[in-house]
Design an enzyme around this catalytic site. Structure first.
Site, short mmCIF file in Angstrom:
data_model
loop_
_atom_site.label_atom_id
_atom_site.label_comp_id
_atom_site.label_asym_id
_atom_site.label_seq_id
_atom_site.Cartn_x
_atom_site.Cartn_y
_atom_site.Cartn_z
N ASP A 104 3.59 0.98 7.51
CA ASP A 104 4.16 0.55 8.55
C ASP A 104 5.65 0.86 8.99
O ASP A 104 6.04 1.08 9.99
CB ASP A 104 3.96 -0.89 8.30
CG ASP A 104 2.79 -1.30 8.06
OD1 ASP A 104 1.30 -0.23 7.90
OD2 ASP A 104 2.19 -2.31 8.04
N TYR A 158 -31.08 8.97 14.76
CA TYR A 158 -31.42 8.22 15.90
C TYR A 158 -33.13 8.23 15.18
O TYR A 158 -34.02 8.27 14.31
CB TYR A 158 -32.13 8.62 17.09
CG TYR A 158 -33.21 7.55 17.18
CD1 TYR A 158 -33.43 7.14 18.35
CD2 TYR A 158 -34.53 8.73 17.56
CE1 TYR A 158 -34.21 6.52 19.34
CE2 TYR A 158 -35.99 8.33 18.19
CZ TYR A 158 -35.59 6.98 18.47
OH TYR A 158 -36.26 5.89 19.11
N CYS A 213 -5.19 -7.38 6.48
CA CYS A 213 -6.47 -7.15 6.97
C CYS A 213 -7.39 -7.98 6.68
O CYS A 213 -7.65 -8.42 7.46
CB CYS A 213 -6.62 -5.67 6.91
SG CYS A 213 -5.91 -5.04 7.25
N ALA A 229 0.89 -1.32 0.29
CA ALA A 229 -0.18 0.47 0.00
C ALA A 229 0.78 1.34 0.11
O ALA A 229 0.72 2.21 -0.50
CB ALA A 229 -0.32 0.11 1.60
N ALA A 230 2.09 1.12 0.68
CA ALA A 230 2.62 2.30 1.38
C ALA A 230 3.55 2.65 0.04
O ALA A 230 3.13 3.68 -0.30
CB ALA A 230 3.71 2.67 2.19
N ARG A 285 -0.08 10.45 -10.97
CA ARG A 285 -1.71 11.42 -11.45
C ARG A 285 -0.63 12.43 -12.03
O ARG A 285 -1.77 13.17 -12.99
CB ARG A 285 -2.48 10.74 -10.01
CG ARG A 285 -3.16 9.78 -10.21
CD ARG A 285 -4.56 9.66 -9.62
NE ARG A 285 -5.17 8.72 -9.25
CZ ARG A 285 -4.48 7.77 -8.23
NH1 ARG A 285 -4.38 8.41 -6.80
NH2 ARG A 285 -4.85 6.87 -8.55
N SER A 343 0.22 -4.24 -3.95
CA SER A 343 -1.05 -4.05 -3.14
C SER A 343 -2.05 -4.90 -2.60
O SER A 343 -3.23 -5.07 -3.11
CB SER A 343 -1.35 -2.89 -4.24
OG SER A 343 -0.60 -2.45 -4.76
N ASN A 387 -2.43 4.01 3.65
CA ASN A 387 -2.95 4.65 2.37
C ASN A 387 -3.11 6.00 2.26
O ASN A 387 -2.87 7.11 1.26
CB ASN A 387 -4.18 4.22 2.16
CG ASN A 387 -4.46 2.82 1.33
OD1 ASN A 387 -5.04 2.61 -0.14
ND2 ASN A 387 -4.34 1.63 1.71
N VAL A 435 15.51 -4.89 -2.45
CA VAL A 435 16.77 -3.92 -2.87
C VAL A 435 17.48 -3.88 -1.46
O VAL A 435 17.47 -4.64 -0.30
CB VAL A 435 15.81 -2.64 -1.97
CG1 VAL A 435 16.90 -1.27 -2.09
CG2 VAL A 435 15.50 -2.20 -2.88
#
Lengths: 445, 445
Positions: free
Chosen positions: A280, A423, A44, A12-13, A23, A40, A302, A82
């Site tokens: 992380d 409510y 979870c 993700a990172a 982009r 990606s 993210n 790496v």
């Protein structure tokens, strides 16, 4: 000259930042190095694949390497690890695992999405093959294979945090005999003790052999050794949390902070110009304590990736910080927490008042109205809300978002009482449980 | 001398204020006049009693007249209707229905909890016995009796707002043939049209005969007359909304505002010193538009009652205002809204940008992930969020609370994107749908 961006880490990172940078800047060269086979994915979701609720491991992949290549023109190199960073020469040392060769890759800017690794305490037998972490899709594939083979009839989970408990439930769903061993007096260390108790009750009701206050001392042949005697195990799952995967950065001059996480500024830039980090492997600022924290969650990764990618791509974005909001469901019990626990608040120097109330998540007169317990912690004198925890039946967990939003806005208990919350009998008592907690705290804040 | 407080109206507003005043002041005399037989009940629960989901009408009573007498020493007089207010003489004219006599009751301070009455348009046959409102427990008892007798096989609901649709579903649950007639092009006038459409689809899927854009012109023998022809009906339910029940105040000098609601200050005091009001009979200030509005909801009534009662009891409290937050479930479709709709925002003078996004309420890879649609309206230029609407499956409605809290805090779309909301696969996609809407709006705000 075209800017060359190197990304370390394909989850993700790293890939989030790369995608966002693309982009903004169609021209830069982006190369991403991932030592594993996947990019990606939703870590979870691993417990839900292991339990069988999600039928395919591949469902967790949000975007494959090829999709990254095709849609964002990112040169994704999986199976490439790496092994060194030379900031002076602005180049990486990369090991191509399939060809067993090492090469150098130049960069102008570097994106660190190194992730985290499961904490493996230095215990005898910890590196045995039957001791599994739960971090990557590779880990997930191994656990799923074990679950499907069904040979491991006895699973021992070491550590009673979110992932440990989610995995415990997943293996129960597979019909296995599950024990959870937690060294602290209660599971879910991010909750105050009175909130952990209902979770423990629910676990035991599901047949989980929960042993709290018990330290693991080592691992033998189909045995987990503890201070309180051995526990039989065909499979061990580590749920002791994670630490930033930053060993690669030692000696590079990139500053590390709490728990060895990469120190970043609000643009997600590390202490070295042109080096960025997210997720992380990095630090965040806690919005209540104002202190640096290491919180390894997909949501944070993210958001930080989007900020880092915007800056990498020549834009401007900043990340304000985190509250440590987390939700989960363990054995039909929903859990949510945000902000500081009472212990964390005291540690951060706050003098606090707190309350714990019991309510329901629907109108009390509806048959089977689920119960919910809410704990609220506020600063003494000001009444500013510092943290909230919820534990209960259906409809409990996501109520924490009310608190997360209110704490972000710096609201005090009176302001929460005044909130115009939704409510209707199927969704809430007339006073939402979060407002009830605030109203109760008001009388003592 | 002991302060004498007279309360008109025995439901949430009147009795809530009386109870709160008693907490602060043990010595005052409190007399409450209620023309019906019940006190302090949940009118919002009526559809669930009529459907049979809540087995007893009495379950809706939060506190009975005797409980008010015993616990709070409030002299509750049910079956006593206030027929006149003499502010100069500080006394009420009261009709004791059971003894058919009229008497005067003196007061030092007056609490108005007059409530609202269903809107009954001036149409031929509107006062026929088969045309029911849904406001009091008396109404509920009548509807329940009809539902249980089962003689009314054809129910026509006039008006497609919350209560009309909830009642429609309740009668479907009783096995009746239900038609809903709405004069506007769409049901749920508090939503923008694109959000009402999925609700209409769900209603039709349940077999409800929904007729939008159709005006009712009158009521005959087992017939509802409309511009588009007659519709057979054994029972008619009015769901056209309510108006403040303030006819009693005409000529008293107590100032009335929007829709004839009692104008109050932030302490809930009316334009006459010592006269207080709360709930469905009074005005509120809208927190986004800053304008007075009439919003008849139990949550608002309870909060205002607590404020009025605190002030009545010699304390100080103020009510900041409302967002018009409302949630409901119609035919398994959850609905939530808060703040201003696009139309309301334009009316209030805002230039707006808006977006509508589709997402899921759980991780998309979980089997059967419920869909959700979120609409967000923001001020052009500033990006300040003005209103949010959600429509979708399980887990949709209460997400509106995130928006209600954020709008109260004056957040813009960027601040909502940055919120640290709870994420776990059973509860949310990684980006909560509310944050997705904000992120989308960000690109055009």
């Amino acid at each position: 000259m075209t800017k060359r961006v190197a990304v370390i880490g394909g989850d993700a990172a790293g890939m989030g930042a790369a995608t966002q940078a693309r982009r903004l800047d169609p021209s830069m060269e982006i190369v991403a190095f991932e030592k594993g086979a996947y990019t990606s994915y939703s870590a979870c979701g691993i417990p839900y694949v292991v339990s069988g609720q999600v039928p395919e491991l591949d469902s967790l992949v949000v975007r494959s390497p090829q999709e990254h290549r095709d849609r964002s023109r990112i040169d994704v190199r999986t199976g490439h690890e790496v092994t060194g960073i030379d900031l002076a020469a602005r180049r990486l040392e990369v090991r191509d695992q399939s060809r067993a060769r090492t090469y150098h890759a130049p960069f102008d800017e570097l994106m660190l999405g190194l992730g985290a690794v499961p904490i493996r305490p230095d215990l005898p037998g910890i590196d045995d093959a039957f001791v599994h972490g739960v971090q990557t899709l590779g880990d997930a594939a191994a656990l799923l294979a074990e679950a499907e083979r069904g040979r491991c009839s006895r699973v021992v989970v070491v550590g009673g945090g979110y992932i440990g408990l989610e995995m415990a439930e997943a293996f129960v769903a597979r019909g296995m005999k599950v024990a959870v061993i937690e060294s602290a007096e209660h599971v879910m260390g991010t909750l105050d003790p009175e909130m952990a108790e209902p979770v423990e009750q629910a676990m035991r009701a599901l047949g989980i052999d929960l042993r709290t206050g018990v330290k693991v001392t080592g691992f033998g042949h189909r045995i987990v050794e503890t201070e309180a005697g051995p526990v039989g195990a065909d499979l061990v799952v580590l749920g002791l949390g994670v630490r930033p995967n930053t060993a690669l950065l030692e000696g590079t001059g990139i500053e590390l902070g709490v728990k060895g996480a990469v120190r970043v500024d609000r643009r997600q830039q590390a202490s070295v110009e042109g080096v960025w980090a997210a997720g992380d492997c990095g630090e965040s600022t806690h919005l209540v304590s104002g202190r640096p924290v290491h919180i390894a969650l997909g949501t944070v990764a993210n958001k930080q990736a989007r900020v880092a990618g915007t800056n990498l791509g020549g834009g401007y974005a900043s990340f304000p910080g985190v509250l440590g909001t987390a939700v989960t469901r363990i054995c039909s019990t929903e859990i949510g927490r945000t902000g500081l626990s009472a212990a964390e608040a005291a540690q951060a120097g706050f003098s606090v008042v707190s309350t714990t109330i019991d309510s329901t998540t629907t109108a009390g007169y509806l048959p089977g109205a689920p119960t919910v317990r809410v704990r609220m912690i506020a600063e003494r004198g000001t009444g500013r809300v510092l943290g909230v925890q919820v534990v209960g039946g259906a409809g409990s967990a996501k109520r924490i978002d009310i608190a997360a939003t209110a704490i972000t806005a710096g609201m005090d208990v009176q302001q929460i009482v005044d909130l115009d919350l939704g409510y209707a009998p199927p969704f809430s008592p007339l006073w939402d449980p979060i407002a009830v907690a605030a109203r109760t705290l008001q009388t003592i804040a």
